[in-house]
Write a protein that holds these residues in place. Structure first.
Motif, PDB file in Angstrom:
ATOM      1  N   SER A 168       0.871  -1.190   0.000  1.00 34.26           N
ATOM      2  CA  SER A 168       0.000   0.000   0.000  1.00 34.26           C
ATOM      3  C   SER A 168       0.901   1.231   0.000  1.00 34.26           C
ATOM      4  N   LEU A 169       0.305   2.379  -0.293  1.00 38.57           N
ATOM      5  CA  LEU A 169       1.102   3.617  -0.398  1.00 38.57           C
ATOM      6  C   LEU A 169       1.714   3.989   0.954  1.00 38.57           C
ATOM      7  N   LEU A 170       1.066   3.558   2.066  1.00 38.68           N
ATOM      8  CA  LEU A 170       1.545   3.987   3.387  1.00 38.68           C
ATOM      9  C   LEU A 170       2.516   2.957   3.985  1.00 38.68           C
ATOM     10  N   GLN A 171       3.014   2.039   3.150  1.00 43.54           N
ATOM     11  CA  GLN A 171       3.870   0.975   3.697  1.00 43.54           C
ATOM     12  C   GLN A 171       5.065   1.524   4.472  1.00 43.54           C
ATOM     13  N   PRO A 172       5.798   2.555   3.994  1.00 45.11           N
ATOM     14  CA  PRO A 172       6.920   3.067   4.801  1.00 45.11           C
ATOM     15  C   PRO A 172       6.463   3.519   6.180  1.00 45.11           C
ATOM     16  N   LEU A 173       5.246   4.130   6.259  1.00 41.08           N
ATOM     17  CA  LEU A 173       4.753   4.565   7.591  1.00 41.08           C
ATOM     18  C   LEU A 173       4.560   3.344   8.489  1.00 41.08           C
ATOM     19  N   TYR A 174       3.946   2.283   7.895  1.00 36.14           N
ATOM     20  CA  TYR A 174       3.743   1.083   8.720  1.00 36.14           C
ATOM     21  C   TYR A 174       5.090   0.514   9.169  1.00 36.14           C
ATOM     22  N   ASP A 175       6.057   0.488   8.237  1.00 40.49           N
ATOM     23  CA  ASP A 175       7.365  -0.079   8.632  1.00 40.49           C
ATOM     24  C   ASP A 175       7.922   0.680   9.832  1.00 40.49           C
ATOM     25  N   VAL A 176       7.904   2.027   9.725  1.00 37.31           N
ATOM     26  CA  VAL A 176       8.513   2.838  10.812  1.00 37.31           C
ATOM     27  C   VAL A 176       7.743   2.604  12.116  1.00 37.31           C
ATOM     28  N   LEU A 177       6.384   2.647  12.039  1.00 36.89           N
ATOM     29  CA  LEU A 177       5.592   2.471  13.279  1.00 36.89           C
ATOM     30  C   LEU A 177       5.825   1.075  13.858  1.00 36.89           C
ATOM     31  N   LYS A 178       5.910   0.071  12.970  1.00 33.30           N
ATOM     32  CA  LYS A 178       6.140  -1.305  13.497  1.00 33.30           C
ATOM     33  C   LYS A 178       7.484  -1.369  14.196  1.00 33.30           C
ATOM     34  N   CYS A 179       8.533  -0.718  13.594  1.00 33.95           N
ATOM     35  CA  CYS A 179       9.860  -0.766  14.247  1.00 33.95           C
ATOM     36  C   CYS A 179       9.795  -0.074  15.599  1.00 33.95           C
ATOM     37  N   LEU A 180       8.981   1.024  15.680  1.00 37.43           N
ATOM     38  CA  LEU A 180       8.870   1.685  16.994  1.00 37.43           C
ATOM     39  C   LEU A 180       8.270   0.720  18.002  1.00 37.43           C
ATOM     40  N   GLY A 181       7.406  -0.177  17.521  1.00 42.32           N
ATOM     41  CA  GLY A 181       6.733  -1.067  18.465  1.00 42.32           C
ATOM     42  C   GLY A 181       7.579  -2.222  18.934  1.00 42.32           C
ATOM     43  N   LYS A 182       8.703  -2.471  18.249  1.00 34.80           N
ATOM     44  CA  LYS A 182       9.486  -3.648  18.661  1.00 34.80           C
ATOM     45  C   LYS A 182      10.477  -3.232  19.743  1.00 34.80           C
ATOM     46  N   GLU A 199      -2.216   2.781  19.505  1.00 37.46           N
ATOM     47  CA  GLU A 199      -3.162   2.024  18.666  1.00 37.46           C
ATOM     48  C   GLU A 199      -2.587   1.868  17.249  1.00 37.46           C
ATOM     49  N   ALA A 200      -2.034   2.994  16.735  1.00 37.45           N
ATOM     50  CA  ALA A 200      -1.491   2.945  15.358  1.00 37.45           C
ATOM     51  C   ALA A 200      -0.314   1.976  15.315  1.00 37.45           C
ATOM     52  N   ILE A 201       0.541   2.004  16.364  1.00 34.75           N
ATOM     53  CA  ILE A 201       1.723   1.115  16.363  1.00 34.75           C
ATOM     54  C   ILE A 201       1.267  -0.332  16.381  1.00 34.75           C
ATOM     55  N   ASP A 202       0.245  -0.639  17.239  1.00 38.32           N
ATOM     56  CA  ASP A 202      -0.226  -2.043  17.271  1.00 38.32           C
ATOM     57  C   ASP A 202      -0.768  -2.429  15.907  1.00 38.32           C
ATOM     58  N   ASP A 203      -1.515  -1.508  15.297  1.00 33.06           N
ATOM     59  CA  ASP A 203      -2.104  -1.845  13.996  1.00 33.06           C
ATOM     60  C   ASP A 203      -0.998  -2.071  12.966  1.00 33.06           C
ATOM     61  N   ALA A 204       0.067  -1.246  13.046  1.00 33.54           N
ATOM     62  CA  ALA A 204       1.144  -1.370  12.046  1.00 33.54           C
ATOM     63  C   ALA A 204       1.851  -2.713  12.185  1.00 33.54           C
ATOM     64  N   ALA A 205       1.807  -3.287  13.413  1.00 35.63           N
ATOM     65  CA  ALA A 205       2.536  -4.552  13.609  1.00 35.63           C
ATOM     66  C   ALA A 205       2.009  -5.622  12.671  1.00 35.63           C
ATOM     67  N   SER A 206       0.719  -5.507  12.278  1.00 38.08           N
ATOM     68  CA  SER A 206       0.194  -6.564  11.398  1.00 38.08           C
ATOM     69  C   SER A 206       0.304  -6.157   9.932  1.00 38.08           C
ATOM     70  N   LYS A 207       0.728  -4.939   9.670  1.00 39.85           N
ATOM     71  CA  LYS A 207       0.737  -4.515   8.260  1.00 39.85           C
ATOM     72  C   LYS A 207       2.137  -4.555   7.673  1.00 39.85           C
ATOM     73  N   SER A 208       3.165  -4.492   8.535  1.00 38.35           N
ATOM     74  CA  SER A 208       4.525  -4.513   7.961  1.00 38.35           C
ATOM     75  C   SER A 208       5.224  -5.735   8.531  1.00 38.35           C
ATOM     76  N   LEU A 209       5.365  -6.764   7.706  1.00 34.94           N
ATOM     77  CA  LEU A 209       5.887  -8.046   8.205  1.00 34.94           C
ATOM     78  C   LEU A 209       7.236  -8.275   7.541  1.00 34.94           C
ATOM     79  N   TRP A 210       8.287  -8.260   8.338  1.00 34.63           N
ATOM     80  CA  TRP A 210       9.636  -8.507   7.760  1.00 34.63           C
ATOM     81  C   TRP A 210      10.019  -9.960   8.007  1.00 34.63           C
ATOM     82  N   LEU A 211      10.277 -10.676   6.909  1.00 32.62           N
ATOM     83  CA  LEU A 211      10.524 -12.125   7.036  1.00 32.62           C
ATOM     84  C   LEU A 211      12.021 -12.365   7.237  1.00 32.62           C
ATOM     85  N   TYR A 212      12.321 -13.390   8.021  1.00 37.17           N
ATOM     86  CA  TYR A 212      13.731 -13.833   8.134  1.00 37.17           C
ATOM     87  C   TYR A 212      13.705 -15.346   8.021  1.00 37.17           C
ATOM     88  N   HIS A 213      14.448 -15.887   7.102  1.00 36.28           N
ATOM     89  CA  HIS A 213      14.325 -17.318   6.804  1.00 36.28           C
ATOM     90  C   HIS A 213      15.517 -18.069   7.387  1.00 36.28           C
TER      91      HIS A 213
END
Lengths: 115, 315, 636, 155
Positions: free
Chosen positions: B44-58, D11-25
């Motif tokens: 999706s167009l917002l994929q970089p935003l999701y990547d950054v937010l997901k990294c913040l969550g880890k 909320e946005a961070i939790d939601d993003a966790a399911s949208k950006s999945l980085w695979l490591y094999h």
């Protein structure tokens, strides 16, 4: 006077040639002092003139037509000789220590600091 | 009034908000265009935003061998320097910060950003990061020369006799007699700049420092969580800064009013991103380290030097 | 105010004399004597700053009261104008800091009395050279400087190559002194005077070949003292083996005396900086030195040898800026001269601290010092950032001025040569950054090598001088404009119009020196800081909501860092694609493979060129002397 | 904080966790049949990037760890070590039947048993070389689980 200049520049070139080509440390130091002699000769011959006399005179005794030799280069030569002597002394002491440490005087072996 | 206006400028329009949105948009557009070129749907167009937010969550793991202070400080300084660089770009003729030779400031702040990436990698203490930072430095050596030559050329053309380093004079010159891209003498310089952009940003064909397959994410091998998010954000903002720099230098079209200028600026940036980053990404494989260096110091520097000589002769 | 210059020089020489007498008693007495001597000379030089720099006045002192009569100076005079005082400041500050540093650095060496005697004589001769107004006096001071520098380089004669480096420095250094002496004598032969002001007055009319050859000789002599292109192996050998405080003195102060000599020669004595051929000569020398030394430094293994090559390439920057001949160029060069002394001194002292703790300087063996020596690493980062021209530090401010001077000169005279100069300067700056990244990765960051396991941070006695230098580096980087108006413009003004220099010296007229005027584009405005503040606040808000930070618990007392770690608790071990993490430090010579691969032939050529044989270095010196003389005769 | 901005961000961070999945094999001794299928899922034909997937080089940046192959004796330690180095909320997805049961190699001296002997497996994609669609279905389920794990991390 020009003969002095030729001799002094010959000495300088001879000294440099000796430093460049000789591979023995002592000869390099000798070359350095030959260069010093050349420069000292140059300094003295600048102030000298054939018919000049020493610039020592009592008050009011200067006869017309006397020609004085310029004293300043001679003073400079004194300093230059002293400096040349110190440099040679320092170089020789370094050569002695190098011989103790490296066991050789050949410049081609003494090249740990390179590249 | 002007103080509040500068604060507003800094915060909103050409400043923080606009930069972050624009960089997310450009990064998203780049990935989608590459996908479309390979005839696939793409993220999706917002994929970089999701990547950054997901990294913040880890969670952020500090490796035992890392020097913690530098490990955590490097990404913050890197992101800050890149965001400050973005302040200097004239968006539609208006730039947040005005210094009258800001091309050199931009050059040095971009160098600072790459240096923080390098220092962060060396502080993480992993051998992969060591190899990665040496490759990043080689990349920096290779693109710095053409970038400088292009800046000298543009400065010489817009300076009318007295060469300038400031983008505002460049904008004024282009407002007067059309964008520089139309001037055929400057085409080699434009091509050189287009080549410099992917290497500066670290985009696919020239991302020799973060080569996943060769050295396991090279520079970012030990980064996870928050610092990784900052480095990814820095990567996106660098994409916006470089394309914005190209637009400011070559594609500076200024019509009457502000809104049209900003719109044209965004379209131009997207176009530049597509041409300079997406196309090489989809077309070529990754360069080897010495190929990058040889390519930049022969072909790209040749183009830049060619246009510099032409400009110098007074064409 | 009249006899401050002679007092400053004499206190240093008297201090050396007293130290050799009374210094033997105890370590405390020795340090007290040396510290008071350095402090007095520093205070005397600082006392002259307001009147000379601010008021533009010129202090003249005639040895033995032999004031000039009827416009003819026959006594030996000391003349301090803004240019000499600027270099006097550099000298005294560097002497003070390296002196205080060597109190703790040389504590465990034997025969320290001789060390401090030579050190104070070196300081006195350097200050004497900078403040003197007589050409032969400059030659004598150059000789004392070379003599003491050689003795101090070989001070620790058990280190590898110390005697060899000192001997080479003495032999080729005496070539330089010979050419200065011959130049002085040829000038005396033509003008029958040795006083700088007198020569400057008469040199413009006396345009005969002997004067041109004298210019050639003096140019080569001062290039030797500043370790320009063919003489840079000397500096590399001398720095690599000398104790750290002496390498700081050599690179920070001795090279500046060579640069001071060049400025006096080209701007004041012969005033032929206006001729384009002289500008090509000086700028060409600077560029060649800059580029070759930085590429030589690129793949060095010894930390100090790398720093030595960098210090010569930075001096190349200064000489390039001088050669431009414009007011902005000269003040950019002076600004970079003082910056270079600060950050290069800091880096050498850091190298000394590293050697003091780990005993080695080989980049391939060091590694991971940042965890054991955190403060030294921070100081190293400040030094490395300022030498490679990273924005907030002083290297950036002066390099920026140099680029602007070169670029505006290229545009004004519509001459492509200065554009090349600008390009070479930028490439050198990037290569400097590359080699300091290499040092950071191999010595300070990365995995801890065996040697650095038991290193801990150095004592306060070493840290205080280093932090003083670091603070100066940062402060000078933030105030380029104020520093310019206070110090650079008077100094550049003093060099640009020698008329005032001549009239003050000979006729005692108290004309004031007008500071140079140049448009200098400021690099800094406070808005940056507000923006950085904003970004930090935005960053902090995101921190508070996102995930926790996981730190490894510190090592239990017993186990060593790389001991066998069970797979389960390998969470904080570095990622080795699954393998157990062994000590594998990427550093030293296995960095920058891509760059070295393409330039293999170039690097191997220069590696062989620095053959380490005395005769070769002398040959390069003589060939350069001949080439310079021919160039001068043809063009100047 | 002001009008519960922090709740929105988390909320946005939790939601993003399911949208950006980085695979490591991780290849724990597999016959490369599953490896090719995993990479096939990333190629333009099956395009796992639609789910936000991207292959990463280091476990520090992994969200979903794909393990293929029956954990052989040699790769056992390496598997455990790499899994320990992956930062929290991550899912373990086993591809193929070898990791979850040992397949035809079950009972051999060189096999150290299924993967869930060492760590709880979230999703296991069965099939001796499962089709790329199956792998992507597994990844989609893992995405949902990731979101729960991320929410679980708040306390």
């Amino acid at each position: 006077m020009t003969f002095n200049y030729f001799v002094s520049f010959f000495f300088i070139v001879l000294g440099l040639f000796c430093i460049i080509t000789r591979h023995n440390l002592f000869k390099v130091v000798i070359g350095m002092s030959v260069v010093d002699y050349g420069t000292n000769l140059l300094i003295v011959s600048i102030g000298a003139s054939n018919k000049g006399t020493a610039p020592i005179y009592a008050e009011g005794e200067i006869l017309p037509g006397t020609w004085f030799v310029d004293p300043i280069p001679q003073a400079l030569t004194l300093t230059s000789i002293v400096i040349g002597a110190c440099i040679t002394a320092m170089a020789l002491s370094l050569v002695i220590k190098i011989y103790h440490r490296y066991g050789t005087l050949d410049t081609r072996e003494i090249r740990r600091l390179h590249g | 009034m002007t103080f509040i206006q500068t604060i507003l400028n800094i915060l909103l329009l050409p400043g923080l908000a606009f930069t972050l949105i624009a960089s997310i948009w450009l990064a998203g557009v780049d990935r989608v265009l590459v996908a479309r070129m390979q005839r696939r749907v793409g993220p999706s167009l917002l994929q970089p935003l999701y990547d950054v937010l997901k990294c913040l969550g880890k969670e952020t793991i500090i490796p035992r061998k890392a020097n913690e202070k530098v490990f955590l400080l490097a990404p913050v300084v890197g992101l800050a320097s890149v965001l400050v660089t973005a302040m200097f770009l004239p968006v539609g003729g208006v730039s947040a910060l005005k210094v009258n030779s800001d091309m050199v400031v931009i050059l040095y702040l971009l160098t600072l950003a790459s240096v923080t990436l390098i220092v962060g990698a060396s502080a993480s203490g992993s051998p992969f990061a060591g190899v990665g930072l040496s490759r990043e430095m080689v990349a920096m050596i290779s693109y710095e020369l053409p970038l400088v030559l292009v800046m000298l050329t543009v400065g010489r053309v817009c300076g009318k006799g007295l060469a300038t380093f400031s983008l505002s004079t460049v904008t004024a010159y282009q407002a007067a007699n059309g964008p520089l891209l139309l001037n055929p003498v400057l085409w080699p310089a434009a091509i050189a700049m287009l080549f410099v952009i992917p290497c500066e940003v670290g985009q696919h064909p020239f991302d020799i420092d973060e080569a996943e397959t060769e050295i396991c994410e090279g520079v970012l091998a030990e980064y996870s969580g928050r610092p990784l998010a900052q480095f990814k954000m820095m990567h996106n903002v660098k994409m916006y800064v470089m394309s914005g720099l190209f637009c400011a230098m070559f594609l500076n079209i200024s019509t009457g009013f502000i809104l049209a200028d900003i719109l044209i600026y965004c379209v131009a940036c997207t176009l530049v991103t597509f041409v300079s980053m997406s196309v090489p990404h989809a077309v070529t494989a990754r360069f080897r380290v010495e190929q990058v260096f040889k390519f930049y110091w022969t072909v790209v520097t040749g183009c830049a030097a060619l246009s510099l000589i032409l400009v110098w002769i007074g064409l | 105010m009249e006899n401050f210059p002679i007092l400053a020089i004499m206190t240093l020489f008297m201090g050396a004399f007293i130290n050799s007498l009374a210094g033997r008693r105890s370590y405390k007495a020795r340090c007290a004597i040396v510290f008071t001597t350095m402090a007095i000379s520093l205070i005397l030089v600082l006392a002259m700053v307001p009147s000379v720099m601010g008021g533009g006045e010129i202090v003249c002192y005639w040895m033995g009261g032999w004031a000039p009569e009827a416009d003819w100076a026959y006594g030996i005079g000391l003349e301090v104008d803004a240019l000499s005082l600027f270099f006097g400041l550099i000298v005294t500050i560097a002497v003070m800091i390296s002196g205080v540093y060597s109190f703790t650095y040389m504590k465990h060496d034997d025969s320290q009395v001789n060390f401090y005697t030579l050190f104070l004589m070196l300081a006195g001769s350097v200050l004497g050279l900078v403040l003197s107004g007589d050409l032969f006096n400059i030659f004598v001071m150059v000789e004392i400087m070379t003599f003491t520098a050689v003795a101090l380089t070989a001070f620790r004669n058990d280190t590898e190559g110390a005697l060899e480096g000192a001997f080479k420095y003495l032999v080729v250094g005496s070539l330089g002194s010979m050419s200065i002496l011959v130049g002085t004598i040829l000038i005396y032969a033509c003008l029958h005077t040795l006083n700088l002001a007198q020569i400057a007055q008469m040199a413009i009319h006396a345009r005969n070949p002997v004067m041109v050859i004298a210019f050639g000789f003096l140019f080569v002599g001062f290039c030797t003292k500043a370790f320009m292109f063919p003489f840079q192996p000397l500096a590399a050998d001398a720095h690599a083996v000398a104790p750290a405080s002496i390498s700081m003195m050599i690179s920070g102060v001795l090279t500046k005396c060579g640069v001071y000599g060049l400025i006096r020669l080209v701007y004041v004595l012969f005033q032929n900086i206006g001729q384009t051929h002289v500008q090509y000569l000086v700028t060409g020398m600077g560029c060649v030195t800059m580029f070759i030394c930085v590429t030589m430094a690129f793949n060095q293994h010894n930390f100090k040898r790398l720093l030595a090559f960098h210090s010569i390439s930075q001096v190349g920057y200064v000489v390039t800026a001088l050669g431009l001949g414009t007011a902005l160029g000269l003040s950019a060069g002076l600004y970079h001269a003082i910056n270079h002394t600060l950050f290069k001194g800091l880096l050498f002292l850091v190298a000394g601290a590293v050697q003091h703790q780990t005993g080695t300087l080989d980049l391939d063996e060091l590694g991971g010092l940042s965890k054991k020596m955190p403060r030294t690493t921070a100081l190293f980062l400040i030094g490395a950032a300022s030498i490679s021209g990273i924005p907030p530090f002083n290297g950036f401010a002066s390099k920026w001025m140099i680029y602007q001077a070169a670029f505006s000169k290229a545009v004004n005279t519509d001459n492509f040569f200065y554009l090349l100069v600008c390009g070479v300067a930028l490439i050198t700056s990037v290569l400097t950054l590359a080699s300091f990244v290499k040092v950071a990765q191999s010595a300070f960051f990365g995995q801890c090598s065996v040697l650095c396991r038991d290193a801990e941070d150095c004592e306060k006695g070493m840290l205080v001088p280093m932090s003083v230098l670091a603070v100066l580096c940062v402060v000078l980087g933030l105030i380029p404009d104020q520093f310019g108006t206070l110090f650079l413009k008077p100094a550049a003004g003093a060099a640009m119009d020698p008329g005032v220099y001549i009239s003050a010296m000979l006729r005692g007229a108290d004309a004031t020196v007008m500071p140079a005027i140049y448009g200098y584009v400021g690099a800094w405005n406070p808005v940056f800081f507000i923006v950085l503040l904003l970004i930090v606040t935005v960053g902090v808000t995101i921190y508070s909501v996102s995930a926790p930070l996981r730190r490894p618990e510190p090592l239990a007392e017993g186990d060593v860092e790389d001991e066998h770690v069970l797979p389960e608790n390998a969470k904080y071990e570095p990622f080795f694609s699954g393998e157990e993490s062994v000590h594998s430090h990427v550093g030293g010579s296995d960095l920058f493979w891509g760059f070295k691969e393409n330039w293999k032939k170039y690097f191997s050529f220069w590696h062989d060129w620095h053959s380490g044989i005395v005769n070769d270095y002398e040959l390069y010196g003589v060939v350069f002397l001949a080439a310079a003389l021919i160039y001068c005769m043809l063009f100047v | 904080m002001l009008f519960n901005l922090d709740k929105k961000i988390t909320e946005a961070i939790d939601d993003a966790a399911s949208k950006s999945l980085w695979l490591y094999h991780i290849n724990a001794g597999s016959c490369n049949g599953c490896d090719i299928e995993i990479v096939a899922a990333l190629t333009p034909r099956y395009d796992a990037e639609r789910l936000g997937c991207k292959l990463t080089g280091s476990p520090r940046q992994a969200d979903i760890v794909l393990v293929s192959g029956p954990v052989t004796l040699q790769s056992r330690d390496r598997l455990i070590r790499t899994l320990a180095q992956v930062p929290e909320p991550y899912c373990l997805v086993t591809v193929g039947s070898c990791p979850c049961s040992g397949n035809v190699f079950k009972g051999s001296y060189a096999i150290c048993g299924p993967v869930d002997k060492y760590r709880h497996v979230d999703v296991s994609v069965a099939g001796c070389t499962p089709k790329p669609e199956a792998i992507m279905a597994g990844i989609a389920q893992a995405a949902a689980i990731l979101k729960e794990k991320r929410r679980g991390m708040h306390e």
